[in-house]
Design a protein around this motif. Structure first.
Motif, PDB file in Angstrom:
ATOM      1  N   ALA A  81       0.835  -1.208   0.000  1.00 26.15           N
ATOM      2  CA  ALA A  81       0.000   0.000   0.000  1.00 26.15           C
ATOM      3  C   ALA A  81       0.865   1.252   0.000  1.00 26.15           C
ATOM      4  O   ALA A  81       0.537   2.257  -0.644  1.00 26.15           O
ATOM      5  N   LYS A  82       1.972   1.211   0.736  1.00 20.39           N
ATOM      6  CA  LYS A  82       2.919   2.333   0.703  1.00 20.39           C
ATOM      7  C   LYS A  82       3.427   2.558  -0.718  1.00 20.39           C
ATOM      8  O   LYS A  82       3.526   3.687  -1.197  1.00 20.39           O
ATOM      9  N   ARG A  83       3.744   1.454  -1.380  1.00 22.32           N
ATOM     10  CA  ARG A  83       4.262   1.555  -2.736  1.00 22.32           C
ATOM     11  C   ARG A  83       3.212   2.122  -3.684  1.00 22.32           C
ATOM     12  O   ARG A  83       3.515   2.991  -4.514  1.00 22.32           O
ATOM     13  N   LEU A  84       1.959   1.652  -3.552  1.00 19.34           N
ATOM     14  CA  LEU A  84       0.890   2.128  -4.429  1.00 19.34           C
ATOM     15  C   LEU A  84       0.641   3.620  -4.232  1.00 19.34           C
ATOM     16  O   LEU A  84       0.548   4.378  -5.206  1.00 19.34           O
ATOM     17  N   MET A  85       0.535   4.064  -2.974  1.00 17.64           N
ATOM     18  CA  MET A  85       0.287   5.477  -2.710  1.00 17.64           C
ATOM     19  C   MET A  85       1.483   6.324  -3.114  1.00 17.64           C
ATOM     20  O   MET A  85       1.332   7.461  -3.583  1.00 17.64           O
ATOM     21  N   GLY A  86       2.682   5.761  -2.963  1.00 21.69           N
ATOM     22  CA  GLY A  86       3.879   6.456  -3.428  1.00 21.69           C
ATOM     23  C   GLY A  86       3.869   6.639  -4.936  1.00 21.69           C
ATOM     24  O   GLY A  86       4.267   7.700  -5.446  1.00 21.69           O
ATOM     25  N   GLU A  87       3.397   5.631  -5.653  1.00 24.08           N
ATOM     26  CA  GLU A  87       3.320   5.742  -7.116  1.00 24.08           C
ATOM     27  C   GLU A  87       2.342   6.834  -7.527  1.00 24.08           C
ATOM     28  O   GLU A  87       2.584   7.549  -8.506  1.00 24.08           O
ATOM     29  N   ILE A  88       1.232   6.971  -6.796  1.00 24.06           N
ATOM     30  CA  ILE A  88       0.269   8.030  -7.103  1.00 24.06           C
ATOM     31  C   ILE A  88       0.920   9.403  -6.946  1.00 24.06           C
ATOM     32  O   ILE A  88       0.726  10.309  -7.767  1.00 24.06           O
ATOM     33  N   MET A  89       1.736   9.553  -5.893  1.00 23.24           N
ATOM     34  CA  MET A  89       2.388  10.839  -5.640  1.00 23.24           C
ATOM     35  C   MET A  89       3.716  11.000  -6.361  1.00 23.24           C
ATOM     36  O   MET A  89       4.287  12.096  -6.390  1.00 23.24           O
ATOM     37  N   GLY A  90       4.234   9.909  -6.908  1.00 20.61           N
ATOM     38  CA  GLY A  90       5.512   9.971  -7.613  1.00 20.61           C
ATOM     39  C   GLY A  90       6.707   9.936  -6.696  1.00 20.61           C
ATOM     40  O   GLY A  90       7.773  10.476  -7.014  1.00 20.61           O
ATOM     41  N   VAL A  91       6.568   9.273  -5.519  1.00 19.45           N
ATOM     42  CA  VAL A  91       7.653   9.197  -4.544  1.00 19.45           C
ATOM     43  C   VAL A  91       7.881   7.740  -4.153  1.00 19.45           C
ATOM     44  O   VAL A  91       6.992   6.898  -4.312  1.00 19.45           O
ATOM     45  N   PRO A  92       9.052   7.403  -3.592  1.00 16.20           N
ATOM     46  CA  PRO A  92       9.297   6.030  -3.152  1.00 16.20           C
ATOM     47  C   PRO A  92       8.382   5.638  -1.999  1.00 16.20           C
ATOM     48  O   PRO A  92       8.020   6.472  -1.160  1.00 16.20           O
ATOM     49  N   GLY A  93       8.035   4.364  -1.927  1.00 22.17           N
ATOM     50  CA  GLY A  93       7.187   3.877  -0.857  1.00 22.17           C
ATOM     51  C   GLY A  93       7.784   4.084   0.522  1.00 22.17           C
ATOM     52  O   GLY A  93       7.063   4.224   1.515  1.00 22.17           O
ATOM     53  N   GLU A  94       9.100   4.132   0.607  1.00 19.85           N
ATOM     54  CA  GLU A  94       9.761   4.326   1.902  1.00 19.85           C
ATOM     55  C   GLU A  94       9.513   5.719   2.469  1.00 19.85           C
ATOM     56  O   GLU A  94       9.745   5.966   3.650  1.00 19.85           O
ATOM     57  N   ASN A  95       9.042   6.630   1.642  1.00 16.68           N
ATOM     58  CA  ASN A  95       8.724   7.987   2.089  1.00 16.68           C
ATOM     59  C   ASN A  95       7.254   8.161   2.445  1.00 16.68           C
ATOM     60  O   ASN A  95       6.774   9.281   2.587  1.00 16.68           O
ATOM     61  N   VAL A  96       6.535   7.041   2.589  1.00 23.69           N
ATOM     62  CA  VAL A  96       5.078   7.098   2.740  1.00 23.69           C
ATOM     63  C   VAL A  96       4.620   6.413   4.025  1.00 23.69           C
ATOM     64  O   VAL A  96       5.143   5.375   4.411  1.00 23.69           O
ATOM     65  N   ILE A  97       3.629   7.033   4.680  1.00 24.68           N
ATOM     66  CA  ILE A  97       2.865   6.386   5.742  1.00 24.68           C
ATOM     67  C   ILE A  97       1.419   6.324   5.271  1.00 24.68           C
ATOM     68  O   ILE A  97       0.860   7.334   4.838  1.00 24.68           O
ATOM     69  N   VAL A  98       0.815   5.142   5.343  1.00 21.35           N
ATOM     70  CA  VAL A  98      -0.583   4.980   4.957  1.00 21.35           C
ATOM     71  C   VAL A  98      -1.435   4.983   6.222  1.00 21.35           C
ATOM     72  O   VAL A  98      -1.142   4.263   7.180  1.00 21.35           O
ATOM     73  N   CYS A  99      -2.474   5.805   6.205  1.00 23.72           N
ATOM     74  CA  CYS A  99      -3.302   5.972   7.401  1.00 23.72           C
ATOM     75  C   CYS A  99      -4.722   5.458   7.158  1.00 23.72           C
ATOM     76  O   CYS A  99      -4.898   4.393   6.599  1.00 23.72           O
ATOM     77  N   GLY A 100      -5.718   6.243   7.560  1.00 28.42           N
ATOM     78  CA  GLY A 100      -7.107   5.817   7.437  1.00 28.42           C
ATOM     79  C   GLY A 100      -7.697   6.152   6.088  1.00 28.42           C
ATOM     80  O   GLY A 100      -7.025   6.086   5.063  1.00 28.42           O
TER      81      GLY A 100
END
Length: 439
Positions: A81-100
């Motif tokens: 999910a981090k990777r998917l949301m990162g792809e939407i924003m154009g950033v690596p998944g490691e830079n992402v926290i997925v919340c609610g």
């Protein structure tokens, strides 16, 4: 058509009588249409109904790294999910926290955390005499509501087709340590549908704020919400530019699937630097055991990756585009050349921004409501709900059908015409009175 300002008093008076009669007739039609908020229509939600079938009682409920999503753990989101949301924003998944389910909740939490505990060791805002936020306007009313809720002073920054007035932004943040942040909807902005130019994004990354705890609140709500494949706007990726500029901690970026999947049951995320994320996680360990990982897995299994998102958004655009075009067709047919209004023609997003003659927005919105069409409140697109010109109106075409949008817009332009004629006649009468007094 003849511009209203070119008409004489007799012409305007006769036109006013015609418009009043047409308005009374429209009120008798019993319209009940709502284009006040950017809600997905039922047909958009139907596109993802089969997402509910992706997980069932016999499904493998483990992530790609073998974690059982039904249990506690993975507080900041499952890796896919981090990777998917990162792809939407154009950033690596490691830079992402997925919340609610809502990015607005994350933004609220970020402001609240800054007020009560400060940002990276800086003084909590609640202990400061003054805290200010920059608010590009017209802008998103719910952003403004958050800062107003916490008693933060809001400073209006004019919007341009390239983004906020960056000369003003740079000058203000460099001179005033009490300015702690700026709200941004950088792609297909709410309500004008503008996308920040690369130069604007680069200038944001190079900001030199006086406040060490200044942050850009980059609400990338419409990152994949293009209406046209052949004219999609391109937004420069700000996290990478901040890193290159030596300002890695300057930005919090937000996004969600609220207008991609289910509006009330999507997933939302924040992207930021490693240092910012570490600080956020410290508070999260107190705030929650973890968000809904089952829903995160459901989204990943359904969309798979950014290509799945893009294919879905093409289908969604096919649903939304006719609604925008219905509005724009009526505006062009009925108001072009009259000199009583201007409007945006965005390539994506959820809104059309309309600017009436000064002093007319509240009257137009009130008349529409009286006749059965609900619009966003006049002034809502400005801090404190106060449009200094009383001219901006946000149109949200997504919820009604194209046929309903045509009817709603026809009533809207009728109200625009009537309010404009009244405004011009009032001004002419005032000018006449002033001439008499000076004589």
């Amino acid at each position: 058509m003849k511009a209203y300002q070119e008409m004489g008093k007799q012409e305007l008076t006769a036109l006013k009588t015609q418009l009043e009669a047409a308005y009374e007739d429209a009120k008798g039609k019993g319209l009940k249409l709502d284009m006040s908020r950017g809600k997905p229509g039922a047909s958009q939600l139907d596109l993802v109904s089969d997402m509910m079938d992706v997980l069932h009682s016999d499904s493998d409920m483990k992530t790609e790294n073998g974690f059982d999503v039904r249990n506690y753990g993975l507080m900041d989101g499952i890796p896919e999910a981090k990777r998917l949301m990162g792809e939407i924003m154009g950033v690596p998944g490691e830079n992402v926290i997925v919340c609610g389910n809502a990015s607005l909740s994350i933004m609220y939490d970020m402001i609240c955390r800054s007020v009560t505990h400060g940002v990276m060791g800086n003084t909590p805002w609640c202990r400061l005499d003054q805290v200010k936020f920059l608010c590009p306007a017209p802008g998103y009313d719910r952003h403004f509501a958050i800062t107003q809720h916490f008693g933060i002073e809001m400073i209006t920054v004019p919007m341009t087709p390239q983004g906020p007035d960056m000369d003003m932004v740079e000058r203000l943040v460099a001179a005033d340590e009490s300015i702690k942040g700026i709200w941004c909807v950088p792609k297909y902005s709410n309500p004008q549908g503008y996308t920040y130019s690369r130069e604007t994004v680069e200038r944001f990354a190079l900001l030199a704020p006086a406040a060490k705890d200044f942050r850009i609140y980059w609400d990338n709500a419409y990152a994949v919400h293009s209406l046209y494949e052949d004219r999609e706007d391109v937004l420069a990726e700000i996290l990478g530019l901040c890193e290159q500029a030596g300002n890695p901690d300057l930005v919090y970026e937000f996004c969600s699937t609220s207008k991609i999947s289910f509006a009330g049951a999507g997933i939302a995320a924040i992207a930021a630097s490693k240092a910012n994320l570490e600080e956020i996680r410290k508070s999260m360990t107190i705030q929650t055991i973890g968000y809904d990982k089952v829903n995160q897995l459901r989204h990943v299994r359904y969309f798979k990756d950014i290509n799945g998102i893009r294919e879905h958004m093409k289908q969604q655009a096919a649903q939304v585009r006719p609604k925008f075009e219905a509005v724009l067709k009526v505006l062009e047919r009925e108001l072009s050349g009259l000199g009583i209004g201007t409007w945006t023609n965005p390539n994506g997003g959820y809104f059309i921004s309309f600017d009436a003659l000064e002093g007319c927005a509240k009257k137009i919105v009130a008349r529409c409501k009286e006749a059965g069409v609900v619009l966003t409140g006049a002034g809502a697109t400005f801090p404190y709900g106060k449009d200094p010109l009383d001219s901006n109106i946000r149109i949200a075409p997504s919820f009604p059908t194209p046929e309903e949008m045509t009817m709603a817009t026809e009533l809207f332009v009728l109200c625009v015409k009537l309010a404009s004629v009244e405004k011009i006649l009032e001004e002419r009468n005032c000018e006449r009175l002033l001439c008499k007094c000076s004589a």
